[in-house]
Write an enzyme that holds these catalytic residues in place. Structure first.
Site, PDB file in Angstrom:
ATOM      1  CG  ASP A 112      -1.939   1.036   1.522  1.00 10.93           C
ATOM      2  OD1 ASP A 112      -2.357   1.527   0.346  1.00 10.93           O
ATOM      3  OD2 ASP A 112      -2.056   1.561   2.527  1.00 10.93           O
ATOM      4  CB  SER A 113       0.185   4.868  -0.317  1.00 11.92           C
ATOM      5  OG  SER A 113      -0.839   4.717   0.947  1.00 11.92           O
ATOM      6  CE1 TYR A 144       1.916   4.936  -3.937  1.00  9.70           C
ATOM      7  CE2 TYR A 144       0.425   2.987  -3.766  1.00  9.70           C
ATOM      8  CZ  TYR A 144       1.698   3.530  -4.009  1.00  9.70           C
ATOM      9  OH  TYR A 144       2.883   2.857  -3.962  1.00  9.70           O
ATOM     10  N   GLY A 145      -3.626   8.635  -3.267  1.00  5.25           N
ATOM     11  CA  GLY A 145      -5.199   8.951  -3.688  1.00  5.25           C
ATOM     12  C   GLY A 145      -5.506  10.079  -4.325  1.00  5.25           C
ATOM     13  CB  CYS A 202      -3.593   0.289  -2.278  1.00  5.21           C
ATOM     14  SG  CYS A 202      -3.908   2.011  -2.973  1.00  5.21           S
ATOM     15  CG  ASN A 203     -10.000   0.287  -1.425  1.00  3.85           C
ATOM     16  OD1 ASN A 203     -10.880  -0.276  -1.856  1.00  3.85           O
ATOM     17  ND2 ASN A 203      -9.269   0.371  -0.422  1.00  3.85           N
ATOM     18  CB  THR A 204      -5.697   4.627  -4.796  1.00  2.00           C
ATOM     19  OG1 THR A 204      -6.418   5.183  -3.766  1.00  2.00           O
ATOM     20  CG2 THR A 204      -5.715   5.724  -5.996  1.00  2.00           C
ATOM     21  CD  GLU A 207       0.596   6.546   6.170  1.00  2.00           C
ATOM     22  OE1 GLU A 207       1.953   6.270   6.162  1.00  2.00           O
ATOM     23  OE2 GLU A 207      -0.173   5.536   5.705  1.00  2.00           O
ATOM     24  CB  CYS A 225      -9.361   4.349   1.771  1.00  2.00           C
ATOM     25  SG  CYS A 225      -7.805   4.758   1.964  1.00  2.00           S
ATOM     26  CB  THR A 226      -6.634  -0.303   2.744  1.00  2.00           C
ATOM     27  OG1 THR A 226      -5.549   0.284   2.317  1.00  2.00           O
ATOM     28  CG2 THR A 226      -6.948  -1.362   1.849  1.00  2.00           C
ATOM     29  CG  HIS A 227      -4.593   4.730   5.035  1.00  2.00           C
ATOM     30  ND1 HIS A 227      -4.148   4.409   3.677  1.00  2.00           N
ATOM     31  CD2 HIS A 227      -3.547   5.397   5.402  1.00  2.00           C
ATOM     32  CE1 HIS A 227      -2.996   4.542   3.523  1.00  2.00           C
ATOM     33  NE2 HIS A 227      -2.369   4.941   4.521  1.00  2.00           N
TER      34      HIS A 227
HETATM   35  N1  DGL Z   1      -4.805   3.090   1.418  1.00  2.00           N
HETATM   36  C1  DGL Z   1      -4.855   3.448  -0.027  1.00  2.00           C
HETATM   37  C2  DGL Z   1      -6.236   2.923  -0.567  1.00  2.00           C
HETATM   38  O1  DGL Z   1      -7.003   2.229  -0.250  1.00  2.00           O
HETATM   39  C3  DGL Z   1      -4.362   4.680  -0.563  1.00  2.00           C
HETATM   40  C4  DGL Z   1      -4.568   5.943   0.153  1.00  2.00           C
HETATM   41  C5  DGL Z   1      -3.634   6.909  -0.341  1.00  2.00           C
HETATM   42  O2  DGL Z   1      -2.469   6.795   0.050  1.00  2.00           O
HETATM   43  O3  DGL Z   1      -4.025   7.944  -0.484  1.00  2.00           O
HETATM   44  O4  DGL Z   1      -6.463   3.539  -1.605  1.00  2.00           O
END
Ligand code: DGL
Length: 262
Positions: free
Chosen positions: A7-8, A38-39, A69-71, A147, A179-181
């Site tokens: 992931d990011s 990443y988003g 990571c969804n993105t 983060e 989003c996995t965060h």
């Molecule tokens: N956790 C990632 C996702 O699921 C990336 C989020 C990010 O870095 O903006 O999209």
């Protein structure tokens, strides 16, 4: 042999914590902290990171990878899926399945800007259930908060309330954490959404799919531990990851080859 997960940053740990109880092998987690978030990035840039990280996983003996990571799953996987020599599992299909199982007619999606703008979840859910209402909201302040390990307190509470408000105003009964965060903000999200909204963290569905793709690691063998790698700031990652997971992480390795231009 190992499975790579990336992931990011720390977000993919919400998938890792499910995988480490289900996959009986070595797990190699990579947080691309030199490039978080990443988003708000585009598909070409994210695809470059994807290939660098796949090369890294190969060099560590991985025989498969999970894009936690969804993105990246949304923007990159459709472009590269058949070009990787080992199986790569993304988030989208499992998250759609999880949402269809939980939903009750009115679904809200909370995700990064890039994921929301891609329309991937809106399309998939509307196709499967044309009778449902589907709403999406991007939440750019949440990834930096997670983060930084700031998952409690006023800042997180205010950001979560602000992003949920438009979805709650539509009367959603289900909220997909796209989003996995975001699962690391679950307490705040539950408090703001109230008991009438079911919160969907797709992690268990992703783990089920991983077991199906790699039966050799789910039916036998033993968990051989995890390695954690990042492309920047290993100590900050270690501290935040420990806080979010509530377990000790002894060491985080730094892998500079994944940095830009290398
Ligand atoms: N956790 C990632 C996702 O699921 C990336 C989020 C990010 O870095 O903006 O999209």
């Amino acid at each position: 042999m190992a499975i790579g997960i990336y992931d990011s940053g720390v977000g993919g740990l919400s998938i890792w914590r499910e995988l480490q109880v289900r996959l009986k092998t070595r797990l190699i987690y990579f947080g691309d902290t030199a490039h978080v978030p990443y988003g708000e990035k585009g598909a070409d840039e994210l695809e470059g990171y994807f290939w660098n990280i796949m090369n890294f996983f190969r060099s560590r003996g991985c025989v498969g990878a999970v894009v936690a990571c969804n993105t990246t799953s949304t923007l990159v996987l459709p472009r590269v899926k058949d070009k990787v020599e080992y199986p790569v599992l993304g988030i989208v299909e499992g998250a759609v399945e999880a949402t269809l199982a939980a939903g009750n007619g009115s679904v809200g999606i909370l995700a990064t800007k890039a994921t929301v703008e891609s329309g991937v979840y809106q399309r998939a859910l509307s196709e499967a259930r044309p009778d449902w209402q589907v709403y999406a909201q991007s939440a750019p302040r949440l990834v930096p908060l997670v983060e930084g390990g700031q998952v409690e307190g006023k800042k997180a509470e205010e950001a979560v309330r602000e992003y949920l408000e438009p979805l709650l105003a539509k009367g959603i009964d289900t909220l997909l954490l796209g989003c996995t965060h975001y699962p690391f903000l679950r307490e705040q999200l539950e408090r703001a959404a109230g008991s009438g909204v079911r919160i969907v963290d797709p992690a268990p569905y992703i783990a089920q799919r991983a077991e199906a793709i790699w039966p050799q690691f789910s039916q036998g063998g033993e968990y051989l531990g995890s390695e954690f790698w990042v492309s920047a700031k290993p100590e900050a990652f270690r501290q935040t990851a420990q806080k979010l997971l509530g377990t000790e992480i002894k060491h985080v390795h730094f892998h500079e080859d994944v940095e830009e231009g290398k």
